[in-house]
Design a protein around this motif. Structure first.
Motif, mmCIF file in Angstrom:
data_model
loop_
_atom_site.group_PDB
_atom_site.id
_atom_site.type_symbol
_atom_site.label_atom_id
_atom_site.label_comp_id
_atom_site.label_asym_id
_atom_site.label_seq_id
_atom_site.Cartn_x
_atom_site.Cartn_y
_atom_site.Cartn_z
ATOM 1 N N MET A 1 3.020 8.498 -9.966
ATOM 2 C CA MET A 1 1.892 8.002 -9.175
ATOM 3 C C MET A 1 0.579 8.668 -9.547
ATOM 4 N N GLN A 2 0.651 9.795 -10.249
ATOM 5 C CA GLN A 2 -0.608 10.413 -10.711
ATOM 6 C C GLN A 2 -1.387 9.389 -11.534
ATOM 7 N N VAL A 3 -0.703 8.812 -12.530
ATOM 8 C CA VAL A 3 -1.392 7.895 -13.442
ATOM 9 C C VAL A 3 -1.697 6.566 -12.752
ATOM 10 N N ARG A 4 -0.720 6.057 -11.985
ATOM 11 C CA ARG A 4 -0.984 4.803 -11.264
ATOM 12 C C ARG A 4 -2.213 4.947 -10.364
ATOM 13 N N ALA A 5 -2.308 6.080 -9.669
ATOM 14 C CA ALA A 5 -3.438 6.265 -8.743
ATOM 15 C C ALA A 5 -4.749 6.365 -9.513
ATOM 16 N N MET A 6 -4.726 7.071 -10.630
ATOM 17 C CA MET A 6 -5.974 7.213 -11.389
ATOM 18 C C MET A 6 -6.394 5.888 -12.029
ATOM 19 N N GLU A 7 -5.406 5.014 -12.273
ATOM 20 C CA GLU A 7 -5.752 3.687 -12.804
ATOM 21 C C GLU A 7 -6.511 2.863 -11.766
ATOM 22 N N GLY B 1 -8.325 16.727 3.555
ATOM 23 C CA GLY B 1 -9.121 15.629 3.013
ATOM 24 C C GLY B 1 -8.408 14.763 1.994
ATOM 25 N N TYR B 2 -7.110 14.946 1.854
ATOM 26 C CA TYR B 2 -6.347 14.110 0.905
ATOM 27 C C TYR B 2 -5.974 12.785 1.564
ATOM 28 N N ARG B 3 -5.665 11.795 0.728
ATOM 29 C CA ARG B 3 -5.134 10.527 1.231
ATOM 30 C C ARG B 3 -3.665 10.443 0.864
ATOM 31 N N VAL B 4 -2.889 9.672 1.648
ATOM 32 C CA VAL B 4 -1.465 9.483 1.342
ATOM 33 C C VAL B 4 -1.306 8.163 0.590
ATOM 34 N N MET B 5 -0.594 8.191 -0.534
ATOM 35 C CA MET B 5 -0.319 6.966 -1.291
ATOM 36 C C MET B 5 1.170 6.895 -1.563
ATOM 37 N N GLU B 6 1.680 5.681 -1.721
ATOM 38 C CA GLU B 6 3.091 5.548 -2.094
ATOM 39 C C GLU B 6 3.181 4.726 -3.364
ATOM 40 N N GLY B 7 4.297 4.856 -4.065
ATOM 41 C CA GLY B 7 4.447 4.113 -5.313
ATOM 42 C C GLY B 7 5.848 3.539 -5.425
ATOM 43 N N PRO B 8 6.082 2.750 -6.496
ATOM 44 C CA PRO B 8 7.373 2.089 -6.647
ATOM 45 C C PRO B 8 8.501 3.063 -7.019
ATOM 46 N N PHE C 1 16.804 11.886 -3.702
ATOM 47 C CA PHE C 1 16.168 12.997 -2.983
ATOM 48 C C PHE C 1 14.694 12.653 -2.779
ATOM 49 N N HIS C 2 13.973 13.526 -2.109
ATOM 50 C CA HIS C 2 12.580 13.231 -1.754
ATOM 51 C C HIS C 2 11.627 14.276 -2.333
ATOM 52 N N GLN C 3 10.473 13.804 -2.723
ATOM 53 C CA GLN C 3 9.436 14.729 -3.199
ATOM 54 C C GLN C 3 8.105 14.375 -2.545
ATOM 55 N N VAL C 4 7.199 15.348 -2.566
ATOM 56 C CA VAL C 4 5.790 15.043 -2.295
ATOM 57 C C VAL C 4 5.010 15.536 -3.498
ATOM 58 N N GLU C 5 4.227 14.643 -4.052
ATOM 59 C CA GLU C 5 3.390 14.942 -5.199
ATOM 60 C C GLU C 5 1.968 15.144 -4.710
ATOM 61 N N GLY C 6 1.210 15.958 -5.397
ATOM 62 C CA GLY C 6 -0.207 16.095 -5.051
ATOM 63 C C GLY C 6 -1.050 15.991 -6.298
ATOM 64 N N LEU C 7 -2.241 15.433 -6.170
ATOM 65 C CA LEU C 7 -3.155 15.337 -7.308
ATOM 66 C C LEU C 7 -4.583 15.485 -6.790
ATOM 67 N N ALA C 8 -5.327 16.379 -7.415
ATOM 68 C CA ALA C 8 -6.741 16.568 -7.061
ATOM 69 C C ALA C 8 -7.543 16.577 -8.355
ATOM 70 N N VAL C 9 -8.434 15.624 -8.508
ATOM 71 C CA VAL C 9 -9.260 15.573 -9.715
ATOM 72 C C VAL C 9 -10.726 15.378 -9.320
ATOM 73 N N ALA C 10 -11.575 16.192 -9.876
ATOM 74 C CA ALA C 10 -13.021 16.067 -9.640
ATOM 75 C C ALA C 10 -13.716 16.871 -10.725
#
Ligand code: DAH
Length: 384
Positions: A208-214, A129-136, A242-251
């Protein structure tokens, strides 16, 4: 002389009938030579006009020229018709299968193992149920450090060998609003260009944690794949890119148990249904508590030993492999996005971040990270 005119008329009819009956462009060409060529009878008549009595020259010449023009037009028209019909015929009977490979067959490309691994990780979380987002990739200090609870001067900033970017090299259009330096602080005045060390290549996907929450109010469930940069050597286990995948779940009411359940699911989806996870205490400025997450070794099954009794080199004999960093989002991080509904008294969350190179190397037994970037087809072809 009526004879000549009558003969012209006869020739014209004869030629018209022959043209109508002609079955190929080649036959038409023969007719053209026969009726209009240098040795054709009509050509002879026209050439002999000068010898005719004066009163016949006009009418015979006129009739001859008209017949000539009519025949030329007719033959040209027929030729176009026949050629079109021949083409049509060819298209329907000459069967060429354009879907067959060329000679030699052109090899079909494939996704690199890194991108495939990234997509595989995204898929697991999309399924949850997560969404994929990208950032700068060119990022502000504010998002890369400050808002992730690394205040200016914090020693954790030193742990990441950051590539800084001269802000004057940025397109003025891209100038970014100056950001507050402490939670809740208002930004006053017009946008200023960032200072000399305020712009960098992001050192992780965590900004992107903070950018997404904004941009999105809670609840939020996202994964963020992407490139990161650190001034590291290029060797078997490091790369400046190199490459990473970040995850964030807030509720509301998310707990460490949710984090554990989610990462268990992830570990099983990626490394096999038998896998277990192990959480060890860790430290990251933006999570509290922070954990380092290990997965039980998929080669030795967790025993640390291979069937022949030798030490398993993948897990170094421990039975566990470290795969990511994680933890509960630090309330200080929520402080930077409080205005968008992230009240630390009301919402909780977890975050995690993993290196894709490392996961792909572990999963597929790739011994040297540089293999991902050399574009050696012999390597690429092993993972199609
Ligand atoms: N950003 C960290 C790094 O690059 C990894 C990380 C650790 C991400 C903990 C997280 C986290 O989201 O909660 O080393």
């Amino acid at each position: 002389m009526a004879d000549a005119q009558a003969r012209i008329e006869e020739l014209r009819r004869e030629a018209e009938a022959a043209a109508a009956a002609a079955a190929s462009a080649a036959e038409l060409e023969e007719l053209r030579v026969r009726y209009l060529g240098r040795k054709a009878e009509l050509t002879g008549i026209l050439r002999g006009i000068a010898e005719l009595p004066a009163e016949e020259r006009g009418p015979v010449g006129k009739a001859g020229n008209e017949a000539r023009e009519t025949l030329e037009r007719l033959l040209e028209g027929r030729r176009a018709e026949l050629e079109a019909a021949e083409l049509e015929q060819g298209l329907t009977t000459d069967t060429v299968d354009v879907t067959l490979p060329g000679t030699p067959a052109v090899p079909v490309g494939s996704r690199s193992l890194l991108i495939r691994t990234m997509r595989e990780i995204e898929d697991v979380f999309l399924g949850l149920g997560y969404r994929v987002m990208e950032g700068p990739e060119v990022e502000l200090d504010y998002y890369n450090f400050t808002a992730l609870n690394h205040p200016p001067g914090h020693p954790a900033r030193m742990a990441q060998d950051t590539f800084y970017v001269d802000p004057r090299s940025l397109d003025p259009e891209l100038r970014i609003e100056p950001a507050p330096t402490s939670p809740g602080e208002e930004v006053a005045g017009p946008a200023l260009p960032p200072g000399p060390e305020d712009v960098m290549l992001r050192t992780h996907t965590s900004p992107m944690q903070v950018r997404a929450m904004e941009t999105q109010k809670p609840p939020i469930f996202i994964v963020v794949p992407g490139r990161c940069y650190r001034s590291d050597p290029f060797d078997a286990t490091h790369s400046p890119m190199f490459h990473q995948v970040e995850g964030l779940a807030v509720a509301e009411s998310i707990t460490l148990a949710d984090l554990k359940g989610t990462l268990d699911e992830f570990a099983r989806a990626l490394f096999g249904s038998e896998r277990k996870t192990r959480f060890r205490p860790g430290f990251f400025p933006f999570t509290e508590p922070s954990v380092e997450v290990d997965v039980s070794c998929f080669r030795c099954g967790g025993s640390g030993e291979l069937v022949d009794g030798s030490r398993d080199s993948i897990c170094k004999g421990t039975g566990w492999i470290e795969i990511l960093g994680s933890g509960m989002v630090d309330p200080n991080v929520f402080g930077f996005v409080e205005a968008n509904g992230y009240d630390a008294e009301r919402v909780q969350g977890f975050a995690f971040g993993m290196g894709i190179e490392r996961i792909a190397m572990l999963k597929h037994g790739v011994p040297d990270l540089r293999k991902f970037f050399e574009n050696d087809v012999r390597v690429l072809e092993q993972f199609r």
